[in-house]
Design a protein around this motif. Structure first.
Motif, PDB file in Angstrom:
ATOM      1  N   GLY A 139      91.724  68.887  27.251  1.00  0.00           N
ATOM      2  CA  GLY A 139      93.069  69.068  26.710  1.00  0.00           C
ATOM      3  C   GLY A 139      93.380  70.485  26.273  1.00  0.00           C
ATOM      4  N   LEU A 140      92.558  71.446  26.677  1.00  0.00           N
ATOM      5  CA  LEU A 140      92.734  72.826  26.226  1.00  0.00           C
ATOM      6  C   LEU A 140      94.095  73.400  26.638  1.00  0.00           C
ATOM      7  CD1 LEU A 140      91.646  75.328  24.810  1.00  0.00           C
ATOM      8  CD2 LEU A 140      90.519  75.976  26.953  1.00  0.00           C
ATOM      9  N   ALA A 141      94.554  73.140  27.849  1.00  0.00           N
ATOM     10  CA  ALA A 141      95.829  73.709  28.311  1.00  0.00           C
ATOM     11  C   ALA A 141      96.979  73.275  27.405  1.00  0.00           C
ATOM     12  CB  ALA A 141      96.106  73.307  29.758  1.00  0.00           C
ATOM     13  N   ASP A 142      97.066  71.992  27.097  1.00  0.00           N
ATOM     14  CA  ASP A 142      98.146  71.499  26.236  1.00  0.00           C
ATOM     15  C   ASP A 142      98.037  72.074  24.834  1.00  0.00           C
ATOM     16  OD1 ASP A 142      99.231  70.018  28.297  1.00  0.00           O
ATOM     17  OD2 ASP A 142      98.239  68.153  27.697  1.00  0.00           O
ATOM     18  N   PHE A 143      96.818  72.113  24.286  1.00  0.00           N
ATOM     19  CA  PHE A 143      96.638  72.637  22.939  1.00  0.00           C
ATOM     20  C   PHE A 143      96.991  74.125  22.884  1.00  0.00           C
ATOM     21  CE2 PHE A 143      93.986  74.312  19.405  1.00  0.00           C
ATOM     22  CZ  PHE A 143      94.697  73.703  18.380  1.00  0.00           C
ATOM     23  N   LEU A 144      96.555  74.880  23.889  1.00  0.00           N
ATOM     24  CA  LEU A 144      96.851  76.309  23.929  1.00  0.00           C
ATOM     25  C   LEU A 144      98.352  76.537  24.027  1.00  0.00           C
ATOM     26  CD1 LEU A 144      95.986  79.236  24.026  1.00  0.00           C
ATOM     27  CD2 LEU A 144      95.545  78.961  26.485  1.00  0.00           C
ATOM     28  N   GLU A 145      99.032  75.774  24.856  1.00  0.00           N
ATOM     29  CA  GLU A 145     100.486  75.925  24.969  1.00  0.00           C
ATOM     30  C   GLU A 145     101.161  75.642  23.625  1.00  0.00           C
ATOM     31  OE1 GLU A 145     103.691  74.927  28.273  1.00  0.00           O
ATOM     32  OE2 GLU A 145     102.897  73.095  27.323  1.00  0.00           O
ATOM     33  N   ARG A 146     100.712  74.614  22.939  1.00  0.00           N
ATOM     34  CA  ARG A 146     101.258  74.276  21.617  1.00  0.00           C
ATOM     35  C   ARG A 146     101.047  75.423  20.628  1.00  0.00           C
ATOM     36  NH1 ARG A 146      98.988  69.234  18.222  1.00  0.00           N
ATOM     37  NH2 ARG A 146      99.711  69.951  16.205  1.00  0.00           N
ATOM     38  N   LEU A 147      99.847  76.018  20.647  1.00  0.00           N
ATOM     39  CA  LEU A 147      99.567  77.159  19.767  1.00  0.00           C
ATOM     40  C   LEU A 147     100.503  78.333  20.062  1.00  0.00           C
ATOM     41  CD1 LEU A 147      95.664  77.369  19.658  1.00  0.00           C
ATOM     42  CD2 LEU A 147      97.187  76.822  17.750  1.00  0.00           C
ATOM     43  N   LEU A 148     100.729  78.594  21.351  1.00  0.00           N
ATOM     44  CA  LEU A 148     101.562  79.729  21.739  1.00  0.00           C
ATOM     45  C   LEU A 148     103.033  79.499  21.380  1.00  0.00           C
ATOM     46  CD1 LEU A 148      99.915  80.563  25.165  1.00  0.00           C
ATOM     47  CD2 LEU A 148      99.729  81.873  23.033  1.00  0.00           C
ATOM     48  N   VAL A 149     103.503  78.263  21.458  1.00  0.00           N
ATOM     49  CA  VAL A 149     104.899  77.945  21.162  1.00  0.00           C
ATOM     50  C   VAL A 149     105.132  77.794  19.663  1.00  0.00           C
ATOM     51  CG1 VAL A 149     106.698  76.178  21.445  1.00  0.00           C
ATOM     52  CG2 VAL A 149     105.336  76.901  23.412  1.00  0.00           C
ATOM     53  N   GLU A 150     104.263  77.045  18.991  1.00  0.00           N
ATOM     54  CA  GLU A 150     104.478  76.686  17.590  1.00  0.00           C
ATOM     55  C   GLU A 150     103.706  77.557  16.601  1.00  0.00           C
ATOM     56  OE1 GLU A 150     103.524  72.535  17.144  1.00  0.00           O
ATOM     57  OE2 GLU A 150     104.772  71.964  18.852  1.00  0.00           O
ATOM     58  N   GLY A 151     102.713  78.289  17.074  1.00  0.00           N
ATOM     59  CA  GLY A 151     101.854  79.043  16.169  1.00  0.00           C
ATOM     60  C   GLY A 151     100.750  78.137  15.640  1.00  0.00           C
ATOM     61  N   PRO A 152      99.844  78.697  14.839  1.00  0.00           N
ATOM     62  CA  PRO A 152      98.728  77.915  14.309  1.00  0.00           C
ATOM     63  C   PRO A 152      99.221  76.779  13.406  1.00  0.00           C
ATOM     64  CG  PRO A 152      98.347  80.267  13.997  1.00  0.00           C
ATOM     65  CD  PRO A 152      99.768  80.114  14.456  1.00  0.00           C
ATOM     66  N   PRO A 153      98.561  75.630  13.465  1.00  0.00           N
ATOM     67  CA  PRO A 153      98.928  74.522  12.586  1.00  0.00           C
ATOM     68  C   PRO A 153      98.547  74.831  11.132  1.00  0.00           C
ATOM     69  CG  PRO A 153      96.911  74.001  13.765  1.00  0.00           C
ATOM     70  CD  PRO A 153      97.402  75.317  14.313  1.00  0.00           C
ATOM     71  N   VAL A 154      99.215  74.172  10.202  1.00  0.00           N
ATOM     72  CA  VAL A 154      98.914  74.354   8.785  1.00  0.00           C
ATOM     73  C   VAL A 154      97.473  73.897   8.511  1.00  0.00           C
ATOM     74  CG1 VAL A 154      99.496  73.622   6.436  1.00  0.00           C
ATOM     75  CG2 VAL A 154     101.320  74.129   8.090  1.00  0.00           C
ATOM     76  N   ASP A 155      97.103  72.756   9.059  1.00  0.00           N
ATOM     77  CA  ASP A 155      95.744  72.235   8.942  1.00  0.00           C
ATOM     78  C   ASP A 155      95.169  72.105  10.343  1.00  0.00           C
ATOM     79  OD1 ASP A 155      95.652  71.809   6.088  1.00  0.00           O
ATOM     80  OD2 ASP A 155      97.046  70.148   6.420  1.00  0.00           O
ATOM     81  N   PRO A 156      93.866  72.384  10.516  1.00  0.00           N
ATOM     82  CA  PRO A 156      93.251  72.232  11.837  1.00  0.00           C
ATOM     83  C   PRO A 156      93.460  70.823  12.396  1.00  0.00           C
ATOM     84  CG  PRO A 156      91.726  73.294  10.318  1.00  0.00           C
ATOM     85  CD  PRO A 156      92.892  72.803   9.504  1.00  0.00           C
ATOM     86  N   VAL A 157      93.703  70.732  13.711  1.00  0.00           N
ATOM     87  CA  VAL A 157      93.909  69.446  14.366  1.00  0.00           C
ATOM     88  C   VAL A 157      92.633  69.006  15.066  1.00  0.00           C
ATOM     89  CG1 VAL A 157      96.385  69.850  14.663  1.00  0.00           C
ATOM     90  CG2 VAL A 157      94.818  70.473  16.496  1.00  0.00           C
ATOM     91  N   ARG A 158      92.472  67.711  15.214  1.00  0.00           N
ATOM     92  CA  ARG A 158      91.297  67.180  15.910  1.00  0.00           C
ATOM     93  C   ARG A 158      91.505  67.244  17.417  1.00  0.00           C
ATOM     94  NH1 ARG A 158      86.745  64.335  15.438  1.00  0.00           N
ATOM     95  NH2 ARG A 158      86.869  63.907  13.221  1.00  0.00           N
ATOM     96  N   LEU A 159      90.541  67.838  18.096  1.00  0.00           N
ATOM     97  CA  LEU A 159      90.565  67.880  19.575  1.00  0.00           C
ATOM     98  C   LEU A 159      89.663  66.804  20.122  1.00  0.00           C
ATOM     99  CD1 LEU A 159      90.431  71.668  20.483  1.00  0.00           C
ATOM    100  CD2 LEU A 159      92.391  70.153  20.436  1.00  0.00           C
TER     101      LEU A 159
END
Length: 159
Positions: A139-159
């Motif tokens: 799921g790295l592609a989806d997570f990376l896209e989310r990071l690039l669009v939304e920025g880092p999450p407030v709390d780390p998310v479970r992968l």
């Protein structure tokens, strides 16, 4: 076979073009099988996750101008390497660099630890989505896209 438990720091290292650095790895015990994965490795005695991330990044890439950012994800993975089973709790830091030429010469570090590194490559989200090769974490592609669009999450998310 009992799994060895370990904690690891992993790094989602991005360059100025928002590409992520991944290493091509293999297990000498399983010839012909390869996969792409993020830089990082096991915590040494007395280290916290951030210290391990900084050390591993320097050891594995030789890159010095790295801005190590926040923890953005965590997870647990089971795998086998050199015939040993592992249960690994891993934490992912987001990081940025302007340098894009990692050094894969590991003559001064533990050769056994780094024997699995075959190559390094910078990947775009689109390239990750389009590859037929195995990439970890899943799921790295989806997570990376989310990071690039939304920025880092407030709390780390479970992968």
């Amino acid at each position: 076979m009992t799994a060895q438990r370990r904690r690891a720091a992993r790094i989602l290292l991005l360059d100025g073009l928002d590409r992520i650095l991944l290493f091509l790895g293999t297990d000498p015990a399983v010839p012909g099988e390869t996969w792409w994965f993020t830089p990082g490795g096991g915590l040494e005695a007395g280290e916290d996750v951030r210290e391990a991330a900084e050390r591993e990044l320097a050891e594995e890439t030789g890159l010095r101008g790295v801005d190590l950012g926040p923890l953005v994800a965590y997870g647990t993975v089971s795998f086998s390497f050199r015939g040993q089973r592992y249960e690994q709790e891993q934490w992912f830091h987001l990081a940025r660099t302007t340098e894009t030429d990692p050094a894969l010469d590991h003559s001064d570090t533990g050769a056994d630890e780094h024997a699995q590194l075959l190559a390094a490559r910078w990947w775009t989200v689109e390239e990750l989505r389009g590859t037929g090769e195995t990439v970890y974490p899943a799921g790295l592609a989806d997570f990376l896209e989310r990071l690039l669009v939304e920025g880092p999450p407030v709390d780390p998310v479970r992968l």
